[in-house]
Enzyme design. Structure first.
Site, PDB file in Angstrom:
ATOM      1  CD  GLU A  69      -1.418  -2.333   2.049  1.00 16.89           C
ATOM      2  OE1 GLU A  69      -2.233  -2.951   2.741  1.00 16.89           O
ATOM      3  OE2 GLU A  69      -0.203  -2.648   1.965  1.00 16.89           O
ATOM      4  CB  SER A 126      16.887 -40.609  12.425  1.00 15.77           C
ATOM      5  OG  SER A 126      17.236 -41.730  11.628  1.00 15.77           O
ATOM      6  CG  LEU A 134      11.902 -36.686   3.670  1.00 18.07           C
ATOM      7  CD1 LEU A 134      11.869 -36.942   5.165  1.00 18.07           C
ATOM      8  CD2 LEU A 134      13.001 -35.682   3.321  1.00 18.07           C
TER       9      LEU A 134
END
Length: 368
Positions: A55, A226, A296
């Site tokens: 704006e 992991s 995954l």
């Protein structure tokens, strides 16, 4: 809603899209201002976090012509002071008579601009081209509404769904044009995520290499690992961009991974993906691109955490080799993941498919 409203709001949405990849953790926003005679007096979009809002950019371009005119804004003008002032106040000060809004702001910190405009005698019309405006701002809206990053799974495959040949080779299935488009997709994301299998097999860099990156900061590289097996020589640790390695909370982390490691709960099959997304959300990551690793990708789909699928299909056949997607929790046809086509576009000799779940954001986790 008039045809003029549709025309100018559609232009505001196109302007908003120019900010993709540059505004995070802020939304993309576009604005068009008409003077009292209905002529375009100014345009603008939010280009980068901390920079002037759409704006304000449009009002600066319009100058005095904004007084008594109409502003078309893709997101409700903000009503708070952060790194910039409230846009609702800027519109009031400029003397704008009417504001047309596509999407109400779901962020409680910034919402309320429409009410303030009404209080100051500005006519506010809401809900113009809402679906189109939400589409361009899908990542930020998911970040705010769902409290997690927006997740895109990207894959490249032959038309028979193979992402690698039987001997494991995969470079290159798709064309240079498709690969360049992938870098654009990366540049529009806050984080690129790959599994440890992809890192060990392909040693990817996971960086966004585009001629003029819109981003103020490099894309975060995330490895889901992991067991903390990412080698010290892996290119994701080359320092070219920041890297996060998600390891299980009970894993032994070698010294070279310690500066990059974040410990997350272990679940059967690896890392708790919801905990990973929560951690990324905490780090102000708005959008995530899953790249590399059918296992995954399958895990994200199984958990109902994929908001968009972008597939690059090469006009080629292998007949054998690795599939683009691993087990995704659909053991019978009734559990199939139904998608809808959002876009199909030729990219060089390949096809780019953009798809979304039938009910975005409402997928429920499937039993494994």
């Amino acid at each position: 809603m008039t045809s003029r409203d549709i025309l100018h709001m559609r232009r505001a949405i196109a302007l908003a899209a120019r900010g993709l990849g540059g505004t995070s953790p802020n939304p993309v926003v576009g604005c068009v201002i008409l003077d009292p005679s209905g002529e375009v007096a100014g345009e603008g979009f939010h280009a980068y976090a901390g920079g002037p809002h759409a704006e304000v950019v449009a009002l600066r371009a319009a100058g005095e012509r904004a007084r008594g005119g109409t502003a078309y804004v893709t997101l409700e003008p903000c009503n708070h002071t952060g790194r910039t002032g409230p846009c609702s106040a800027a519109l009031i000060e400029a003397g704008v008579a009417r504001v047309v809004v596509a999407v109400s702001d779901p962020n409680p910190k910034a919402a309320g601009g429409a009410a303030v405009l009404w209080e100051h005698g500005v006519v506010v019309d809401e809900g113009v081209l809402t679906a189109e405006a939400e589409e361009v701002n899908a990542a930020w809206l998911t970040f705010v509404r769902a409290g997690r990053p927006y997740v895109t799974w990207k894959f490249a495959a032959t038309v028979d769904g193979r992402s690698a040949a039987e001997d494991g080779t995969s470079q290159w299935i798709t064309s240079p044009e498709a690969r360049a488009d992938v870098h654009r997709l990366r540049a529009e994301s806050d984080a690129v995520v790959a599994g440890i299998g992809t890192v060990l097999a392909d040693d990817p860099r996971l960086t966004a290499r585009v001629p003029d990156p819109p981003r103020a900061a490099p894309v975060l590289r995330v490895v889901v690992d992991s067991g903390a097996r990412t080698p010290a020589a892996a290119r994701v640790l080359d320092g070219e961009a920041p890297t996060l390695v998600a390891v299980a909370e009970d894993a032994a982390v070698p010294a070279h991974l310690s500066p990059h490691a974040v410990r997350l709960p272990r679940v059967p099959g690896g890392i708790d993906l919801r905990a990973l997304l929560a951690e990324l959300h905490r780090r102000q990551v708005v959008s995530v691109l899953i790249e590399g690793g059918p296992v995954l990708a399958g895990a994200f789909l199984r958990e109902g955490l994929v908001d968009r699928v972008v597939g690059y299909l090469a006009p080629a056949l292998l007949g054998a080799g690795a599939a683009a997607l691993g087990p995704a929790g659909a053991s019978t046809i009734t559990e199939i993941h139904r998608l809808e086509f959002a876009d199909v576009t030729p990219v060089g000799p390949d096809l780019r498919l953009v798809l979304r779940p039938k009910s975005p954001g409402s997928q429920s986790p499937k039993e494994s």
